[in-house]
Design an enzyme around this catalytic site. Structure first.
Site, PDB file in Angstrom:
ATOM      1  N   TYR A   1     -13.212  -4.597  11.035  1.00 45.28           N
ATOM      2  CA  TYR A   1     -11.920  -3.889  11.065  1.00 45.28           C
ATOM      3  C   TYR A   1     -11.217  -4.157  12.406  1.00 45.28           C
ATOM      4  O   TYR A   1     -10.021  -4.451  12.445  1.00 45.28           O
ATOM      5  CB  TYR A   1     -12.156  -2.389  10.858  1.00 45.28           C
ATOM      6  CG  TYR A   1     -10.904  -1.548  10.745  1.00 45.28           C
ATOM      7  CD1 TYR A   1     -10.155  -1.533   9.575  1.00 45.28           C
ATOM      8  CD2 TYR A   1     -10.473  -0.749  11.807  1.00 45.28           C
ATOM      9  CE1 TYR A   1      -9.009  -0.749   9.455  1.00 45.28           C
ATOM     10  CE2 TYR A   1      -9.338   0.044  11.708  1.00 45.28           C
ATOM     11  CZ  TYR A   1      -8.608   0.043  10.533  1.00 45.28           C
ATOM     12  OH  TYR A   1      -7.482   0.820  10.434  1.00 45.28           O
TER      13      TYR A   1
ATOM     14  N   GLY B   1       0.834  -1.214   0.000  1.00 44.84           N
ATOM     15  CA  GLY B   1       0.000   0.000   0.000  1.00 44.84           C
ATOM     16  C   GLY B   1       0.859   1.250   0.000  1.00 44.84           C
ATOM     17  O   GLY B   1       0.515   2.249   0.627  1.00 44.84           O
TER      18      GLY B   1
ATOM     19  N   ILE C   1      -5.299   9.775  11.299  1.00 42.97           N
ATOM     20  CA  ILE C   1      -4.289  10.276  10.357  1.00 42.97           C
ATOM     21  C   ILE C   1      -4.999  10.779   9.097  1.00 42.97           C
ATOM     22  O   ILE C   1      -5.903  10.108   8.578  1.00 42.97           O
ATOM     23  CB  ILE C   1      -3.294   9.143   9.967  1.00 42.97           C
ATOM     24  CG1 ILE C   1      -2.790   8.377  11.209  1.00 42.97           C
ATOM     25  CG2 ILE C   1      -2.130   9.727   9.161  1.00 42.97           C
ATOM     26  CD1 ILE C   1      -2.016   9.182  12.230  1.00 42.97           C
TER      27      ILE C   1
ATOM     28  N   LYS D   1      -7.579  -6.067  12.913  1.00 43.44           N
ATOM     29  CA  LYS D   1      -6.392  -5.440  13.498  1.00 43.44           C
ATOM     30  C   LYS D   1      -5.959  -6.156  14.785  1.00 43.44           C
ATOM     31  O   LYS D   1      -4.768  -6.221  15.101  1.00 43.44           O
ATOM     32  CB  LYS D   1      -6.649  -3.953  13.749  1.00 43.44           C
ATOM     33  CG  LYS D   1      -6.839  -3.137  12.458  1.00 43.44           C
ATOM     34  CD  LYS D   1      -5.597  -3.150  11.573  1.00 43.44           C
ATOM     35  CE  LYS D   1      -5.719  -2.218  10.382  1.00 43.44           C
ATOM     36  NZ  LYS D   1      -4.523  -2.189   9.521  1.00 43.44           N
TER      37      LYS D   1
HETATM   38  P1  NDP Z   1      -5.428   4.507   2.428  1.00 42.83           P
HETATM   39  O1  NDP Z   1      -6.828   4.042   2.198  1.00 42.83           O
HETATM   40  O2  NDP Z   1      -5.084   5.929   2.175  1.00 42.83           O
HETATM   41  O3  NDP Z   1      -4.401   3.592   1.614  1.00 42.83           O
HETATM   42  C1  NDP Z   1      -4.455   2.186   1.742  1.00 42.83           C
HETATM   43  C2  NDP Z   1      -3.399   1.572   0.856  1.00 42.83           C
HETATM   44  O4  NDP Z   1      -3.501   0.132   0.944  1.00 42.83           O
HETATM   45  C3  NDP Z   1      -3.598   1.945  -0.600  1.00 42.83           C
HETATM   46  O5  NDP Z   1      -2.354   2.115  -1.220  1.00 42.83           O
HETATM   47  C4  NDP Z   1      -4.308   0.715  -1.129  1.00 42.83           C
HETATM   48  O6  NDP Z   1      -4.189   0.520  -2.509  1.00 42.83           O
HETATM   49  C5  NDP Z   1      -3.592  -0.386  -0.371  1.00 42.83           C
HETATM   50  N1  NDP Z   1      -4.373  -1.609  -0.442  1.00 42.83           N
HETATM   51  C6  NDP Z   1      -5.661  -1.787  -0.034  1.00 42.83           C
HETATM   52  N2  NDP Z   1      -6.057  -3.041  -0.290  1.00 42.83           N
HETATM   53  C7  NDP Z   1      -4.993  -3.665  -0.872  1.00 42.83           C
HETATM   54  C8  NDP Z   1      -4.783  -4.954  -1.375  1.00 42.83           C
HETATM   55  N3  NDP Z   1      -5.754  -5.876  -1.333  1.00 42.83           N
HETATM   56  N4  NDP Z   1      -3.585  -5.271  -1.911  1.00 42.83           N
HETATM   57  C9  NDP Z   1      -2.589  -4.341  -1.971  1.00 42.83           C
HETATM   58  N5  NDP Z   1      -2.734  -3.076  -1.509  1.00 42.83           N
HETATM   59  C10 NDP Z   1      -3.920  -2.750  -0.975  1.00 42.83           C
HETATM   60  O7  NDP Z   1      -5.124   4.114   3.937  1.00 42.83           O
HETATM   61  P2  NDP Z   1      -4.169   4.791   5.028  1.00 42.83           P
HETATM   62  O8  NDP Z   1      -2.912   5.257   4.393  1.00 42.83           O
HETATM   63  O9  NDP Z   1      -4.981   5.718   5.826  1.00 42.83           O
HETATM   64  O10 NDP Z   1      -3.902   3.507   5.959  1.00 42.83           O
HETATM   65  C11 NDP Z   1      -2.733   2.721   5.885  1.00 42.83           C
HETATM   66  C12 NDP Z   1      -2.786   1.702   7.013  1.00 42.83           C
HETATM   67  O11 NDP Z   1      -2.900   2.381   8.259  1.00 42.83           O
HETATM   68  C13 NDP Z   1      -3.991   0.754   6.931  1.00 42.83           C
HETATM   69  O12 NDP Z   1      -3.616  -0.539   7.312  1.00 42.83           O
HETATM   70  C14 NDP Z   1      -4.954   1.337   7.943  1.00 42.83           C
HETATM   71  O13 NDP Z   1      -5.841   0.353   8.458  1.00 42.83           O
HETATM   72  C15 NDP Z   1      -3.991   1.861   8.991  1.00 42.83           C
HETATM   73  N6  NDP Z   1      -4.565   2.908   9.837  1.00 42.83           N
HETATM   74  C16 NDP Z   1      -4.936   4.125   9.284  1.00 42.83           C
HETATM   75  C17 NDP Z   1      -5.469   5.104  10.111  1.00 42.83           C
HETATM   76  C18 NDP Z   1      -5.874   6.450   9.591  1.00 42.83           C
HETATM   77  O14 NDP Z   1      -6.360   7.267  10.397  1.00 42.83           O
HETATM   78  N7  NDP Z   1      -5.695   6.777   8.316  1.00 42.83           N
HETATM   79  C19 NDP Z   1      -5.693   4.867  11.545  1.00 42.83           C
HETATM   80  C20 NDP Z   1      -5.262   3.563  12.006  1.00 42.83           C
HETATM   81  C21 NDP Z   1      -4.729   2.635  11.165  1.00 42.83           C
HETATM   82  P3  NDP Z   1      -5.344   1.076  -3.476  1.00 42.83           P
HETATM   83  O15 NDP Z   1      -4.930   2.458  -3.788  1.00 42.83           O
HETATM   84  O16 NDP Z   1      -5.281   0.145  -4.616  1.00 42.83           O
HETATM   85  O17 NDP Z   1      -6.659   0.994  -2.787  1.00 42.83           O
END
Ligand code: NDP
Length: 256
Positions: A160, A9, A193, A164
């Site tokens: 979710y 990601g 975030i 986690k």
């Molecule tokens: P985003 O939704 O901005 O980005 C998620 C990323 O994961 C994207 O690049 C997405 O690709 C990729 N992804 C999703 N599904 C898959 C898959 N099946 N295979 C490969 N890549 C995949 O999320 P965030 O940056 O906000 O979050 C990143 C991590 O942090 C996550 O695990 C989230 O649960 C965790 N998190 C985030 C928080 C927040 O406040 N933002 C809080 C707590 C935890 P694509 O562009 O193709 O969808």
């Protein structure tokens, strides 16, 4: 062998900030994403500007065994080995549903992405790391990006929380198994975030920040998480494994 990190990601949000930070720290970076590359090309361009031959993008799905295998193989073919894995890719449920209404398909999708994918990618990467010599004082470092939801209840997105909590147990299990191999495993729990994931709830949290929601009362930035990853994978953390660190502005603190 070049110092190399895989960030799932990694083309947007928190993952992109981590990929960019690790490039600045001197790592070659391999990214796995399912998105259409063109939408986030500007981010990938930034990585290319930091060294065209030091990053590798693969369009693939962390849920798919063949994609995980191809990611590890192509990363090793290109850079010679793997020293860091950041299990960052994650999704929230497409629709928030009370736990009494949660569907099996939503449960499966979230668990497969947030828990099962990291489980089997970590297994592959760990086997590769074990074949490698030590790089500095360890063979490798694995960082799982979980969430406060690993232990805090949200009844409208229970899948979710379960995913986690499962990822958090993977931190414990792999930390235990891999420490004798010279591989350390850490977990980061981000708070709120500012990314695409939280865009739908932006107004809600803006209002809560006005009321003083957090001790460090601002939105977290992807860079806050990236800086923590950078510290954890460095040689500064050599007697720590299986722990989580909250990067959440103090959100976890119970306050009266
Ligand atoms: P985003 O939704 O901005 O980005 C998620 C990323 O994961 C994207 O690049 C997405 O690709 C990729 N992804 C999703 N599904 C898959 C898959 N099946 N295979 C490969 N890549 C995949 O999320 P965030 O940056 O906000 O979050 C990143 C991590 O942090 C996550 O695990 C989230 O649960 C965790 N998190 C985030 C928080 C927040 O406040 N933002 C809080 C707590 C935890 P694509 O562009 O193709 O969808």
């Amino acid at each position: 062998m070049r110092k190399t990190a895989i960030v799932t990601g990694g083309s947007r949000g928190i993952g992109f900030a981590i990929a960019r930070q690790l490039r600045s720290d001197g790592y070659c970076v391999a990214i796995l994403d399912v998105n259409d590359r063109s939408e986030y090309q500007h981010n990938l361009n930034q990585l290319a500007e930091m060294g065209e031959d030091a990053y590798f993008y693969m369009k693939g799905d962390v849920r798919c065994a063949q994609d995980r295998e191809r990611l590890v193989k192509e990363t090793v073919d290109k850079f010679g080995g793997i020293h860091v894995l950041v299990n960052n890719a994650g999704i929230a449920p497409r629709v928030r549903n009370d736990i009494l209404e949660m569907t099996e398909s939503s449960f499966d999708e979230v668990i497969e992405t947030n828990t099962k994918g990291p489980m089997f990618l970590t297994q592959l990467v760990a086997r590769q790391m074990i074949k490698q010599d030590f790089c500095g004082k360890k063979r490798g470092t694995i960082v799982n990006i979980s969430s406060l939801s690993a232990e805090v209840s949200s009844i409208s997105r229970g899948e979710y929380c379960v995913s986690k909590a499962g990822l958090s147990m993977l931190t414990t299990l792999f930390a235990d198994r891999l420490a004798p191999e010279g591989i350390l495993v850490h977990e980061i729990r981000p708070g709120i975030i500012a990314t695409d994931m939280t865009r739908p709830v932006k107004e809600k949290y803006d209002a809560l920040f006005e009321q003083g929601l957090l001790p460090i009362n601002r939105w977290g930035l992807p860079e806050d998480i990236a800086n923590a990853v950078s510290a954890l994978v460095s040689d500064k953390f050599l007697y720590t494994t299986g722990c989580y660190i909250n990067v959440d502005g103090g959100l976890h603190i119970q306050r009266l």
